[in-house]
Design a protein around this motif. Structure first.
Motif, mmCIF file in Angstrom:
data_model
loop_
_atom_site.group_PDB
_atom_site.id
_atom_site.type_symbol
_atom_site.label_atom_id
_atom_site.label_comp_id
_atom_site.label_asym_id
_atom_site.label_seq_id
_atom_site.Cartn_x
_atom_site.Cartn_y
_atom_site.Cartn_z
ATOM 1 N N MET A 31 0.828 -1.175 -0.038
ATOM 2 C CA MET A 31 0.093 0.031 -0.003
ATOM 3 C C MET A 31 0.950 1.130 0.090
ATOM 4 S SD MET A 31 -1.564 2.681 1.921
ATOM 5 C CE MET A 31 -0.838 2.087 3.504
ATOM 6 N N LEU A 32 2.056 1.348 0.769
ATOM 7 C CA LEU A 32 2.768 2.471 1.056
ATOM 8 C C LEU A 32 3.474 2.644 -0.448
ATOM 9 C CD1 LEU A 32 4.052 2.397 4.676
ATOM 10 C CD2 LEU A 32 2.504 4.045 3.549
ATOM 11 N N CYS A 35 1.057 3.983 -3.238
ATOM 12 C CA CYS A 35 0.775 5.337 -3.055
ATOM 13 C C CYS A 35 1.821 6.015 -3.413
ATOM 14 C CB CYS A 35 0.287 5.499 -1.597
ATOM 15 S SG CYS A 35 -1.238 4.930 -1.318
ATOM 16 N N LEU A 36 3.134 5.767 -2.929
ATOM 17 C CA LEU A 36 4.265 6.545 -3.148
ATOM 18 C C LEU A 36 4.517 6.762 -4.456
ATOM 19 C CD1 LEU A 36 6.803 8.352 -2.062
ATOM 20 C CD2 LEU A 36 7.887 6.092 -1.920
ATOM 21 N N PHE A 38 2.520 6.208 -7.297
ATOM 22 C CA PHE A 38 1.520 6.989 -7.892
ATOM 23 C C PHE A 38 1.672 8.314 -7.764
ATOM 24 C CE2 PHE A 38 -1.114 2.999 -8.637
ATOM 25 C CZ PHE A 38 -1.462 3.333 -9.859
ATOM 26 N N ALA A 39 1.941 8.659 -6.554
ATOM 27 C CA ALA A 39 2.468 10.273 -6.364
ATOM 28 C C ALA A 39 3.372 10.888 -6.907
ATOM 29 C CB ALA A 39 2.510 10.199 -4.719
#
Length: 93
Positions: A31-32, A35-36, A38-39
């Motif tokens: 998950m982390l 998210c990182l 995609f950011a």
């Protein structure tokens, strides 16, 4: 004289396997990492930096691979085991 229905014995479905709702190190890392990634990819696309966008994609792929390795090491949610039944359940046809 009324007819009484034939008495039947019922078997209950098997108990649900232990679940932890994905609260494992492998799931958190995935998950982390996603998210990182995609950011970073989004920032790279906004700023028109191809190398930054591709780096974000690389972070996502790396997070998926590391998460699968952690699951293989036993730090993820185990795969469900199928239950073998010899007789039919009360709700099956």
């Amino acid at each position: 004289m009324p007819q009484l229905p034939e008495q039947q014995t019922y078997t209950l479905p098997p108990a649900a396997p232990h679940t932890n709702h994905g609260r494992t190190p492998a799931a958190w890392l995935l998950m982390l990492g996603v998210c990182l990634g995609f950011a970073v990819t989004g920032i790279g696309l906004i700023l028109s930096y191809d190398w930054l966008a591709l780096t974000g994609v690389g972070v996502v792929v790396l997070a998926v691979v590391v998460s699968l390795v952690l699951r293989g090491m036993g730090l993820g949610q185990p795969a469900p085991t199928p239950v073998q039944r010899e007789e039919k359940d009360w709700y099956s046809a």
